[in-house]
Write an enzyme that holds these catalytic residues in place. Structure first.
Site, mmCIF file in Angstrom:
data_model
loop_
_atom_site.group_PDB
_atom_site.id
_atom_site.type_symbol
_atom_site.label_atom_id
_atom_site.label_comp_id
_atom_site.label_asym_id
_atom_site.label_seq_id
_atom_site.Cartn_x
_atom_site.Cartn_y
_atom_site.Cartn_z
ATOM 1 N N ASP A 15 0.913 -1.267 0.043
ATOM 2 C CA ASP A 15 -0.057 0.012 -0.108
ATOM 3 C C ASP A 15 0.999 1.031 -0.032
ATOM 4 O OD1 ASP A 15 -1.848 -1.789 0.498
ATOM 5 O OD2 ASP A 15 -2.655 -1.026 2.261
ATOM 6 N N HIS A 49 4.693 -7.806 -0.231
ATOM 7 C CA HIS A 49 4.241 -8.764 -0.724
ATOM 8 C C HIS A 49 4.940 -9.152 -2.198
ATOM 9 C CE1 HIS A 49 0.851 -9.905 2.151
ATOM 10 N NE2 HIS A 49 1.186 -8.756 2.426
ATOM 11 N N SER A 93 9.085 4.060 5.283
ATOM 12 C CA SER A 93 9.807 3.275 4.082
ATOM 13 C C SER A 93 9.259 3.739 2.837
ATOM 14 C CB SER A 93 9.123 1.813 4.242
ATOM 15 O OG SER A 93 7.835 1.675 4.866
#
Length: 260
Positions: free
Chosen positions: A85, A140, A226
């Site tokens: 996301d 992911h 991040s």
């Protein structure tokens, strides 16, 4: 004068001693009292989280998991999905072994990827995704592939928000990061770079070189602040035409496809 003050602030808050104090404070049980204010301050989607009392600390909340049903993975055979996301900070095609990641600041592909690559990514598509404090911070697989090269690079922990990016030259190759090159069953290659930032105690990678990882598999997480950078082999990837800077995307969302 303003630019100088910004540099002083960024360097001060990124010192190892300050980062260590932040990490210890956010890992303590006492930090649980900060979870509710954190949710309000950053407008975290409360429908995607458990009750705050279930988390042991602010860091535990930050690396929270969510139900897989909230992030369906596009299962198209050639479809590549977003690994996280976040908000697209920049995107485009590499040129002359360089990519532009933010504010017209260019980076050498070889340096960004820890000198693990030849010229196969020159001319390839890249995507820079910034994860804000409100985002889900687990990472992911964007496509089923084998990890053929992986390297951790220690470095600074400058913030990767607008303040840090606009103040620190070559920030993305100065901050600590991991660089992994993957290869699909069809032989297509792509790189995934996890860039640490202010407050990041760890960049966790849940895989090893040589391991095959299916699309959508959880491969790591950040512990505060991040950025993820994706870079694809030249001529092998077709990005979605709707992608653009400042666009919010979700993990599992289609971002393009490999050529059939």
């Amino acid at each position: 004068m303003v630019k100088l003050l910004k540099k002083i602030v960024v360097h001060s808050i990124s010192r190892r001693s300050v980062v260590k104090i932040l990490d210890v404070a956010c890992s303590s049980k006492m930090s649980r009292v900060l979870i509710k204010p954190y949710i309000r301050l950053y407008k975290v989607n409360q429908q995607e989280i458990q009750h705050p009392k279930y988390y042991r600390s602010l860091k535990d909340f930050f690396v929270r998991d969510i139900s897989p049903t909230l992030r369906p993975i596009d299962q198209g055979a050639d479809v590549v999905v977003s690994p996280v996301d976040g908000t697209i900070a920049d995107l485009g095609f590499a040129s002359q072994d360089r990519i532009i990641l933010a504010k017209n600041n260019t980076y050498s592909i070889a340096e960004l990827l820890c000198n693990q690559t030849t010229g196969e990514f020159n001319g390839g598509f890249y995507l820079n995704i910034y994860l804000s404090p409100k985002n889900y911070h687990r990472i992911h697989m964007p496509f089923g592939a084998r990890a053929i090269k992986h390297k951790y690079v220690p470095g600074k922990v400058f913030p990767v928000n607008n303040l840090g990016v606009s103040t620190i030259k070559d920030l993305f190759v100065k901050n600590k990061r991991t660089c992994t090159i993957f290869e699909t069953q069809a032989g297509f290659k792509f790189a995934l770079v996890k860039v640490g930032a202010l407050g990041v105690g760890k960049i966790v990678s849940n895989y090893q070189e040589g391991e095959w990882l299916p699309k959508g598999a959880e491969i790591g997480r950040f512990e505060f602040g991040s950025t993820v950078i994706l870079l694809f082999q030249k001529g092998m990837f077709i990005p979605e035409e709707t992608l653009q800077p400042n666009m919010e995307i979700k993990m599992g969302q289609r971002i393009g496809k490999f050529k059939g």
